[in-house]
Structures are given as C-alpha cells and as structure tokens.
Motif scaffolding. Structure first.
Motif, PDB file in Angstrom:
ATOM      1  N   ALA A 170      -9.829 -16.980  30.544  1.00  0.00           N
ATOM      2  CA  ALA A 170      -8.962 -17.424  31.824  1.00  0.00           C
ATOM      3  C   ALA A 170      -8.718 -19.078  31.341  1.00  0.00           C
ATOM      4  O   ALA A 170      -7.556 -19.598  31.914  1.00  0.00           O
ATOM      5  CB  ALA A 170     -10.077 -17.197  32.789  1.00  0.00           C
ATOM      6  N   LYS A 171      -9.572 -19.751  30.548  1.00  0.00           N
ATOM      7  CA  LYS A 171      -9.250 -20.809  30.255  1.00  0.00           C
ATOM      8  C   LYS A 171      -8.281 -21.133  29.378  1.00  0.00           C
ATOM      9  O   LYS A 171      -7.254 -22.039  29.509  1.00  0.00           O
ATOM     10  CB  LYS A 171     -10.665 -21.584  29.698  1.00  0.00           C
ATOM     11  CG  LYS A 171     -10.283 -23.032  29.241  1.00  0.00           C
ATOM     12  CD  LYS A 171     -11.692 -23.762  28.664  1.00  0.00           C
ATOM     13  CE  LYS A 171     -11.494 -25.068  28.488  1.00  0.00           C
ATOM     14  NZ  LYS A 171     -12.673 -25.794  27.791  1.00  0.00           N
ATOM     15  N   ALA A 172      -7.822 -20.200  28.274  1.00  0.00           N
ATOM     16  CA  ALA A 172      -6.936 -19.960  27.591  1.00  0.00           C
ATOM     17  C   ALA A 172      -5.702 -19.711  28.298  1.00  0.00           C
ATOM     18  O   ALA A 172      -4.620 -20.517  27.984  1.00  0.00           O
ATOM     19  CB  ALA A 172      -7.010 -18.984  26.324  1.00  0.00           C
ATOM     20  N   TRP A 173      -5.414 -19.029  29.227  1.00  0.00           N
ATOM     21  CA  TRP A 173      -4.387 -18.649  30.207  1.00  0.00           C
ATOM     22  C   TRP A 173      -3.935 -20.173  30.719  1.00  0.00           C
ATOM     23  O   TRP A 173      -2.715 -20.407  30.998  1.00  0.00           O
ATOM     24  CB  TRP A 173      -4.746 -17.585  30.992  1.00  0.00           C
ATOM     25  CG  TRP A 173      -3.421 -17.408  32.019  1.00  0.00           C
ATOM     26  CD1 TRP A 173      -2.349 -16.567  31.861  1.00  0.00           C
ATOM     27  CD2 TRP A 173      -2.996 -18.217  33.212  1.00  0.00           C
ATOM     28  NE1 TRP A 173      -1.494 -16.673  32.832  1.00  0.00           N
ATOM     29  CE2 TRP A 173      -1.820 -17.555  33.444  1.00  0.00           C
ATOM     30  CE3 TRP A 173      -3.546 -19.265  33.823  1.00  0.00           C
ATOM     31  CZ2 TRP A 173      -1.266 -17.985  34.826  1.00  0.00           C
ATOM     32  CZ3 TRP A 173      -3.019 -19.679  35.113  1.00  0.00           C
ATOM     33  CH2 TRP A 173      -1.729 -19.249  35.269  1.00  0.00           C
ATOM     34  N   ALA A 174      -5.109 -20.698  31.115  1.00  0.00           N
ATOM     35  CA  ALA A 174      -4.717 -21.921  31.954  1.00  0.00           C
ATOM     36  C   ALA A 174      -4.173 -22.998  31.225  1.00  0.00           C
ATOM     37  O   ALA A 174      -3.142 -23.859  31.459  1.00  0.00           O
ATOM     38  CB  ALA A 174      -5.833 -22.343  32.561  1.00  0.00           C
ATOM     39  N   GLN A 175      -4.566 -23.214  29.892  1.00  0.00           N
ATOM     40  CA  GLN A 175      -4.186 -24.186  28.970  1.00  0.00           C
ATOM     41  C   GLN A 175      -2.840 -23.753  28.480  1.00  0.00           C
ATOM     42  O   GLN A 175      -1.816 -24.854  28.251  1.00  0.00           O
ATOM     43  CB  GLN A 175      -4.973 -24.340  27.726  1.00  0.00           C
ATOM     44  CG  GLN A 175      -6.519 -24.834  27.791  1.00  0.00           C
ATOM     45  CD  GLN A 175      -7.394 -24.682  26.615  1.00  0.00           C
ATOM     46  OE1 GLN A 175      -7.216 -23.961  25.945  1.00  0.00           O
ATOM     47  NE2 GLN A 175      -8.325 -25.376  26.488  1.00  0.00           N
ATOM     48  N   ALA A 176      -2.259 -22.523  28.587  1.00  0.00           N
ATOM     49  CA  ALA A 176      -0.997 -22.530  27.954  1.00  0.00           C
ATOM     50  C   ALA A 176       0.203 -22.299  29.171  1.00  0.00           C
ATOM     51  O   ALA A 176       0.969 -22.885  28.993  1.00  0.00           O
ATOM     52  CB  ALA A 176      -0.933 -20.820  27.814  1.00  0.00           C
ATOM     53  N   HIS A 177      -0.451 -22.374  30.674  1.00  0.00           N
ATOM     54  CA  HIS A 177       0.679 -22.366  31.536  1.00  0.00           C
ATOM     55  C   HIS A 177       0.466 -23.810  32.456  1.00  0.00           C
ATOM     56  O   HIS A 177       1.235 -23.768  33.449  1.00  0.00           O
ATOM     57  CB  HIS A 177       0.103 -21.175  32.766  1.00  0.00           C
ATOM     58  CG  HIS A 177       0.564 -19.782  31.961  1.00  0.00           C
ATOM     59  ND1 HIS A 177      -0.236 -19.269  31.089  1.00  0.00           N
ATOM     60  CD2 HIS A 177       1.677 -18.853  32.175  1.00  0.00           C
ATOM     61  CE1 HIS A 177       0.177 -18.073  30.812  1.00  0.00           C
ATOM     62  NE2 HIS A 177       1.436 -17.917  31.186  1.00  0.00           N
ATOM     63  N   VAL A 178      -0.473 -24.183  32.438  1.00  0.00           N
ATOM     64  CA  VAL A 178      -0.599 -25.705  33.155  1.00  0.00           C
ATOM     65  C   VAL A 178       0.592 -26.591  32.873  1.00  0.00           C
ATOM     66  O   VAL A 178       0.915 -27.268  33.885  1.00  0.00           O
ATOM     67  CB  VAL A 178      -2.212 -26.304  32.746  1.00  0.00           C
ATOM     68  CG1 VAL A 178      -1.891 -27.858  33.190  1.00  0.00           C
ATOM     69  CG2 VAL A 178      -3.180 -25.679  33.552  1.00  0.00           C
ATOM     70  N   PRO A 179       1.070 -26.932  31.561  1.00  0.00           N
ATOM     71  CA  PRO A 179       2.076 -27.798  31.403  1.00  0.00           C
ATOM     72  C   PRO A 179       3.562 -27.194  32.236  1.00  0.00           C
ATOM     73  O   PRO A 179       4.093 -27.994  32.929  1.00  0.00           O
ATOM     74  CB  PRO A 179       2.539 -27.689  29.925  1.00  0.00           C
ATOM     75  CG  PRO A 179       1.108 -27.509  29.430  1.00  0.00           C
ATOM     76  CD  PRO A 179       0.549 -26.380  30.455  1.00  0.00           C
ATOM     77  N   VAL A 180       3.647 -25.999  32.297  1.00  0.00           N
ATOM     78  CA  VAL A 180       4.849 -25.382  32.929  1.00  0.00           C
ATOM     79  C   VAL A 180       4.545 -25.683  34.494  1.00  0.00           C
ATOM     80  O   VAL A 180       5.574 -25.949  35.149  1.00  0.00           O
ATOM     81  CB  VAL A 180       5.023 -23.942  32.680  1.00  0.00           C
ATOM     82  CG1 VAL A 180       6.129 -23.292  33.507  1.00  0.00           C
ATOM     83  CG2 VAL A 180       5.203 -23.749  31.181  1.00  0.00           C
ATOM     84  N   LEU A 181       3.595 -25.520  34.986  1.00  0.00           N
ATOM     85  CA  LEU A 181       3.050 -25.453  36.374  1.00  0.00           C
ATOM     86  C   LEU A 181       3.315 -26.936  36.599  1.00  0.00           C
ATOM     87  O   LEU A 181       3.713 -27.063  38.032  1.00  0.00           O
ATOM     88  CB  LEU A 181       1.742 -24.863  36.772  1.00  0.00           C
ATOM     89  CG  LEU A 181       1.625 -23.483  36.810  1.00  0.00           C
ATOM     90  CD1 LEU A 181       0.106 -23.066  36.731  1.00  0.00           C
ATOM     91  CD2 LEU A 181       2.432 -22.795  37.582  1.00  0.00           C
TER      92      LEU A 181
END
Length: 455
Positions: free
Chosen positions: A108-119
C-alpha cells in the motif's frame, strides 16, 4: 471371696482416689518445644509408609511435601506433550499473520509513493492530513508549477492512506475544478490469514463462480455537475472565493471492460445492464465497449484513451462513466442521477510496473474535464438515453402503486373483519346463527357464479 460377694451384692466398696484436674495433661508436661525439621532430616527420617505421596520405590528417597504452587516439583515435561504439539502451528500462524500484515502495508505504501505526485498535481487536498501546504512563489518562479509541486513532497505516503483492515486501505482527494472528490480503495490479498489465503486459491481452481484472488485498487471520481454551491461551503458574504463554471454534461452509461471481467461486471452492476456490448476495432481484442449509443462511443474513445488502455494491458479491469446506481433501484428516489467515473486496475507485482497503469490513472483524473467540454450529444441520443431511465421509473412507480393498493386492500379487509366481529358481539345467540347462515349462503352463491363464468 467374701470381699468379691460383698461387692457384687452392693456391699461397701473402697472409695476411689481423689482426681486431679491436671492429671490428663501429665503425659505432655515434660515434652520439649516443637522445632521445624530440615528437609534433609525429614527425607532421611521418613519411611515409605509415612510419605504424603504414598509408598516410595525401593532404593529411592521419598519426595517431601511442598507447596501447591511449586509446579516444577509436581510435573514433568511429558505432561505437556499436547501443548508442545500445538505450539509450532500457533507460532507459524502468528508469524504468517505478522508477515502478511507487513507485506500488505508495504504494498500500500508503494502504491502511495507512485501515485501521490499525480494526485498532488491535480488536487488541493490529498489524503487525510488536511489542507496541503502552499508552494512558495520562489519555487514556482524557479522550476515552474508542476516541478515545484512534485519536488516539494508536501504529503507523506503514510498520511495519504488509512488502514480500514489488514487487506484494505483507503485514500481521498478533493479540491479540484469539475470534481467534487475522489475515493480510492486498495484491496490486497488476505495474507494475514493462511487458511483463507490458501482456500481462496483452491476454491478458485475448482469453482468457476469463485473469483481468483487478485490485488486491485478502485478509484471513483464524483462530478460536481453544476452543484458547486451546494457541495462547497462558502463563507457568508464571500462571493469571490468560489468561481462557479458550467460543469454539467449529459448523463449516460459508457464503459471499457476487460473481457475476462465482463460477465461479472454486468451481473454485479445495474448501470452496466442498461448498455449493449460491442467490440471496437480501435481497441485491443481483449477489451470491449459497453455503451448506450454509438455516438457516445465515438466521442469518448479518444486516441489518448486508446493508448492508455493498450499500455495498461491485462491490469485493466474496467473504466466506466455512469450516472445510474450500482445496485438495482427499489424506490424512485434511488434513480436520481449521480454522475461519476469509476476506474478499477489490478496492482502489479513490482513497483516498476506502475509505469504501465500511470497513464490511464492520469487520464482518469482529467476525464471529468473532457466530459464537461465534450459530453453534449444530439437530441436523438439524449432522448434515447432518457427513455431508458423513464421506463425504469415507470416500472418502479407501477410496483409502488401495486404495493400501496395491496396495503389498502389489507387494511379494508381488516376493517371489515373488525366490523363483523363487533356486529356479532351485539347479537343474541339466535341472531348470530341466522347471520352466519345468511353469510354462508352468500358465499355459496358467489362461488357458484364464479364456477359458472369459468365454464
């Protein structure tokens, strides 16, 4: 002899000696004070017959008496054989649970690290930490708005997610034009429970109705649809803080679905049942289009969307634009249109594979802008879409009227029954007999007429 006969026949007997009160305790008068004996002395002095634990084996010293809480003196390792057999399984389950929960949190943290910049680039508020920090004007002038927002690292991945359970994590974003908010749900495998983890795989092999376990994240973007003033709080007297634009677009249902998930998708969603399925030559063969009109498909199937779908590959489950509820409505109030965009993607096994799904996720976040500008169709198309919804409303209205009519009928029968009982209570026995006979005759005539009409 004379003395004996004299005693027998009540003669004078010698008087007994005087009794002293302390004579009963004379045997203990000279006894020494008691003193505790040592364990060694007691062990050597004790005999098998006097041991509190029974007779001792020949050639061994008896076990002395000890307190009840000295378990180690009363038990042996053999007494705990059952517990020793259970402990490895218990340790294995606990270790599996700890490993599974940590593994899910890392994914879950890896998903957040990948998608936080776009969000962060699209929304003012990301996650559950409140309003994001403002980017300094110097950073914007030096690197531009996009680079400044990405390099500032305003939101930590931990604050973006909220752990709902050991397998499900939630996220949230808001503060954007044309989009009220976005709900994100990350659903991972049940690694925390070895039994369910294995049973899901085994049952999916033998039963086609049992879905194969997969890790996915679902994102739902809810459109403003011209309701900014109702959904966004504005301070009293402040009319300049909210710029209201025309964020409405025509309501419809349209989806791009992977064929492996098409049957379950149509069965689980009511809005998907309103569409017809047709393959499109512009898309890969492993996906299909569900639409209410061919004109809607021609408008929404842009080159950017086609390219993003091709890059996502088998990780795509579906992308649907809808204004109808997911569950079949049972009341007219539930048919109120609520426009939203729903994306479901499987989570790749490695972090590097997020590059294949990131274009589709970025397009999903900007899709409401495209709908506001382009999703306005001809009157014939909107009339066809509207007729489908009106037919469903008419069906619900008929069902509602039938239900109310049945309720009125039951209520009327209840009133008639109460009136009949009240009438019978006010009659005498003879009057009640005549009343029941007349009632029976009327029932017989009614049944006779009914049988005559059938004949």
């Amino acid at each position: 002899m004379a003395g004996v006969f004299k005693n027998v026949f009540g003669g004078d007997s010698p008087s007994p000696a005087p009794v002293n009160a302390d004579d009963d305790f004379a045997d203990f008068a000279g006894a020494p004070e008691p003193s505790p004996a040592s364990i060694s002395v007691a062990s050597s002095a004790a005999t098998p017959a006097t041991s509190p634990f029974g007779a001792a084996k020949p050639g061994t010293s008896p076990v002395p008496y000890t307190k009840w809480y000295r378990v180690w003196e009363r038990t042996t390792p053999r007494d705990f054989m059952q517990e020793a057999m259970v402990m490895p399984f218990l340790i294995l389950i606990i270790a599996f649970h700890i490993w599974g929960t940590r593994k899910n949190r890392r994914k879950a943290k890896a998903w957040a690290q990948a998608h936080v910049p776009v969000l962060q680039n699209e929304f003012a508020v990301v996650g559950f930490g409140g309003v994001r920090k403002q980017i300094s004007a110097e950073a914007v002038e030096a690197d531009g708005l996009t680079k400044a927002s990405v390099s500032s690292e305003l939101v930590a991945p931990e604050s973006v997610l909220r752990e709902k359970s050991a397998q499900e994590f939630l996220s949230y974003a808001t503060g954007r034009q044309n989009v009220a908010f976005v709900d994100i749900s990350i659903k991972l495998l049940k690694r925390y429970n070895p039994v369910t983890f294995l049973m899901d795989y085994i049952l999916s092999l033998f039963f086609e109705s049992w879905p194969t376990p997969a890790e996915r994240f679902e994102a739902v973007a809810y459109a403003f649809d011209g309701k900014e003033k109702e959904l966004v709080p504005v301070p009293a007297g402040d009319t300049s803080s909210l710029k209201v634009n025309n964020s409405t677009y025509d309501g419809f249902v349209w989806a791009v679905v992977h064929k492996n998930h098409m049957r379950k998708f149509r069965q689980d969603r009511y809005d998907a049942s309103l569409t017809f399925t047709k393959d499109n030559p512009k898309l890969p063969t492993w996906v299909t289009v569900m639409s209410e009109s061919a004109e809607i498909t021609d408008t929404l199937l842009t080159p950017e969307l086609i390219k993003a779908v091709e890059q996502a590959g088998d990780l795509l489950e579906y992308l649907i634009i809808s204004d109808q509820p997911v569950d079949k409505p049972t009341k007219i109030e539930e048919t109120t249109p609520r426009k939203r965009v729903h994306l479901s993607l499987q989570i790749p096994s490695s972090t590097a594979s997020y590059a294949s799904t990131m274009p589709l996720f970025s397009l999903f976040l900007r899709l409401p802008d495209f709908l506001v500008s382009s999703a306005h169709f001809r009157a014939e198309v909107t009339r066809k879409v509207r007729n489908t919804r009106e037919e469903e409303i008419r069906r619900l209205r008929r069902a509602d009227e039938e239900e109310k009519s049945e309720e009125r009928k039951l209520q009327l029968e209840k009133l008639k029954k109460e009136e009949r009982e009240r009438t019978l209570r006010s009659m005498s026995a003879e009057e009640q007999r005549k009343y029941l006979e007349r009632e029976k005759e009327r029932e017989q005539r009614r049944m006779l007429k009914k049988s005559t009409r059938k004949a």
